[in-house]
Write an enzyme that holds these catalytic residues in place. Structure first.
Site, PDB file in Angstrom:
ATOM      1  N   MET A  89     -80.955 -35.440 -13.944  1.00  0.00           N
ATOM      2  CA  MET A  89     -79.837 -35.077 -14.831  1.00  0.00           C
ATOM      3  C   MET A  89     -80.214 -33.885 -15.700  1.00  0.00           C
ATOM      4  O   MET A  89     -80.425 -34.017 -16.895  1.00  0.00           O
ATOM      5  CB  MET A  89     -79.490 -36.282 -15.717  1.00  0.00           C
ATOM      6  N   ASP A  90     -80.242 -32.726 -15.091  1.00  0.00           N
ATOM      7  CA  ASP A  90     -80.730 -31.528 -15.774  1.00  0.00           C
ATOM      8  C   ASP A  90     -79.592 -30.689 -16.351  1.00  0.00           C
ATOM      9  O   ASP A  90     -78.531 -30.572 -15.749  1.00  0.00           O
ATOM     10  CB  ASP A  90     -81.526 -30.703 -14.743  1.00  0.00           C
ATOM     11  N   GLY A  91     -79.851 -30.098 -17.518  1.00  0.00           N
ATOM     12  CA  GLY A  91     -78.878 -29.136 -18.042  1.00  0.00           C
ATOM     13  C   GLY A  91     -78.162 -29.545 -19.306  1.00  0.00           C
ATOM     14  O   GLY A  91     -77.270 -28.836 -19.766  1.00  0.00           O
ATOM     15  N   ARG A 260     -79.877 -32.722  -7.822  1.00  0.00           N
ATOM     16  CA  ARG A 260     -80.404 -32.114  -9.044  1.00  0.00           C
ATOM     17  C   ARG A 260     -79.387 -31.110  -9.539  1.00  0.00           C
ATOM     18  O   ARG A 260     -78.964 -30.241  -8.797  1.00  0.00           O
ATOM     19  CB  ARG A 260     -81.726 -31.419  -8.806  1.00  0.00           C
ATOM     20  N   THR A 261     -79.030 -31.251 -10.793  1.00  0.00           N
ATOM     21  CA  THR A 261     -78.002 -30.362 -11.337  1.00  0.00           C
ATOM     22  C   THR A 261     -78.643 -29.160 -12.016  1.00  0.00           C
ATOM     23  O   THR A 261     -79.868 -29.077 -12.139  1.00  0.00           O
ATOM     24  CB  THR A 261     -77.150 -31.118 -12.376  1.00  0.00           C
TER      25      THR A 261
END
Lengths: 311, 280
Positions: A89-91, A260-261
């Site tokens: 949960m990137d960003g 993967r965001t």
């Protein structure tokens, strides 16, 4: 997990015809589509989706016993749904920065996004969702931020226990929990204990976790067993290691799909062993913006992939 | 007439080489990856698409590999790793496995020749994997090459054969456990062993030193061709923070353009990576 989940009554899900095996790859047999022909259309890949309930056209006398198939967006095939989806949960911070909001807002928006995805997984028949909530590397972030994240986890767990129970969701937390604040550790243990018999869906939250940590701790446990004569070092093989990995708590320990965001093309030390044959999907949007449309895109892309496992 | 054509072709080749070196010179202003790994996927699809004989795709793939190696070493990349043959590939048809083994034997023996790429660039060659699974001619040839190139020090080529990452990790875990048990037994016999000492816990470094790939740093870029985006049990441990690039070209079609794109993207994200490394 700072969210309240609002679910429609859980649909009846027919069990998928696969047997879970440890590291032996399962073969996705793309069976002929038994569903009515309206379902076999090319996915539109746009943000509007048509949901419709599919009914089996059985013989007259059997119709009362037939299950109503769950709602699946156009283009998704039930038999090719991944059983275990993992998400990095990137960003969240970039999302907040781009809106001139404090970092806290980014994480809160991220939690809302997680709620949506958990809901969708339950609806679409995905059995396990693993999320990379906090990496071993994240301990090096500023203390204030780490404390914020810990308090968000605590609040999320406290607020949502009721929902997990009601929706029959099993929560498992993997990672080096000894590094977490004691209050949080206790909360986690209670939550795991309370939800351990739930069977509809499993949410694995990786906190203070890394793929290398998982293999090292498995190795340490095996070494301890070897020391006590329970296992010969020479007998150590893939399945023994598999049993000591923290993902062994799941019926499906290996993700079929990793998302993967935020457009970063790397795994960042998440579940290395378990990702051996996982299909990777890199989404450009930031995690708080990753919603149903993007998730559908990822699942459709997954269903197009040909998994050969080296053969 | 033929001499003129020959000269023109040579001139064209020289100009292309010169232009490439200019591009590499400009790229060197930014960070250069230290280690690039390749998953050479798509050879069979290439054969099928061009209606070639079985195995022909792999031969064309070999020339593509030579070009890629040339670009890497010209740019100054010190370590290159290639996924030549996975333990999973033994599942393929016996004819295909045999033809791959024959091709590998042929190419390994070529490496021993004077004019081969390893001598041109001073490359030390390693074969990483469970070499006991290979047939004897291939294994012996591999060992010969490793011995013959042991003194080369300018660059490293690591060829993963009979390799999977899980096999590598199992092997490393086994060795680490054996080592720890021996250590404890030794201390026991000399009376110096304290049962609660945490020094006897296995650490990351213990496992890493027993990996087949222990001689190389972690890869900076993993390039997998043919558009498949998965690691297929390749360098799982080492790819923790590595940039993953999956161009849609099939391996025999890979060229300078994809190489350049990978390097540029690597440079773009390098700032983030360096920050991470400083933290750890």
């Amino acid at each position: 997990m700072l969210f309240s989940l609002h679910f429609s009554p859980p649909p009846v899900i027919a069990p998928l015809p696969f047997k879970p095996l440890s590291h032996v790859p399962h073969h996705h047999h793309h069976t002929l589509n038994m569903l009515p022909s309206t379902h076999v259309l090319k996915p539109p890949l746009c943000s509007t989706m048509e949901h419709f309930t599919l009914n089996h056209h059985g013989k007259g006398g059997e119709e009362e016993e037939e299950e109503v198939d769950q709602t699946l967006p156009l283009g998704l095939r039930r038999e090719a749904m991944p059983r275990h989806v993992a998400v990095i949960m990137d960003g969240n911070r970039r999302w907040a920065r781009s809106r001139d909001l404090p970092v806290r807002s980014g994480y809160e928006a991220g939690a809302r996004s997680l709620r949506t995805i958990v809901e969708l997984c339950c609806k679409w028949g995905i059995k396990v969702l693993s999320v990379f909530a906090f990496s071993s590397d994240n301990w090096f972030r500023p203390k204030v931020e780490v404390e914020l994240l810990m308090s968000l986890f605590e609040r999320g767990m406290q607020e949502d226990t009721g929902i997990f129970l009601r929706e029959n969701i099993r929560v498992s937390v993997i990672g080096d929990l000894a590094k977490l604040p004691e209050a949080l550790q206790e909360l986690i243990l209670n939550l795991e204990e309370t939800t351990k018999n739930n069977t509809h869906f499993q949410l694995i939250v990786a906190v203070s976790y890394s793929g290398q940590y998982d293999v090292v701790q498995a190795c340490q446990r095996l070494a301890l067993k070897a020391k006590h004569g329970l296992v010969e070092p020479g007998d150590i093989d893939a399945s023994l290691i598999e049993q000591e990995l923290e993902t062994y708590c799941s019926e499906f320990p290996h993700p079929d799909l990793l998302i993967r965001t935020s457009g970063e093309f790397r795994i960042s030390n998440f579940m290395l062993w378990q990702l051996a044959y996982t299909e990777l999907f890199f989404a450009q949007s930031l995690w708080p913006d990753f919603g149903e449309a993007e998730f559908l895109k990822a699942l459709l892309a997954f269903q197009q992939r040909r998994r050969r496992y080296g053969g | 007439m033929e001499r003129v054509t020959g000269r023109l072709i040579q001139m064209y080749g020289n100009i292309v080489n010169f232009l490439r070196k200019c591009v590499f010179y400009i790229l060197s202003v930014g960070p250069i990856p230290n280690h690039i790994a390749f998953i050479m996927d798509g050879n069979r699809r290439y054969s099928k698409r061009l209606n070639l004989m079985q195995g022909a795709g792999h031969k064309v793939g070999y020339s593509a590999l030579m070009s890629m190696l040339k670009y890497c070493y010209e740019l100054g990349v010190r370590y290159v790793t290639i996924y030549a043959f996975s333990i999973d590939n033994f599942k393929r048809s016996p004819e295909e496995v045999q033809s791959l083994m024959d091709l590998m034997l042929d190419k390994i023996e070529e490496l021993l020749r004077e004019e081969s790429i390893v001598n041109r660039y001073g490359i030390r060659v390693y074969f990483s994997g469970n070499l006991k699974l290979l047939n004897e001619p291939v294994r012996l040839a591999a060992e010969r090459v490793m011995l013959a190139t042991a003194k080369n020090s300018k660059a490293v080529l690591s060829i993963c054969v009979a390799y999977t990452s899980t096999n590598e990790i199992v092997h490393a875990v086994r060795e680490s456990c054996e080592e720890k048990c021996d250590e404890i037994a030794l201390l026991n016999s000399s009376g110096g062993y304290e049962p609660d000492e945490s020094d006897h816990l296995i650490k990351v470094t213990d496992i890493e030193k027993h990996m087949y790939m222990a001689f190389a740093p972690d890869p900076d870029i993993i390039i997998r061709t043919s558009g498949e985006t998965r690691l297929s049990n390749f360098l799982l441990w080492q790819s923790a923070n590595c940039y993953l690039y999956s161009p849609s070209v099939l391996w025999p079609e890979i060229g300078f353009r994809q190489f350049l794109w990978a390097i540029l993207n690597f440079q773009r994200t390098q700032f983030y990576l360096d920050k991470k490394r400083k933290q750890l």
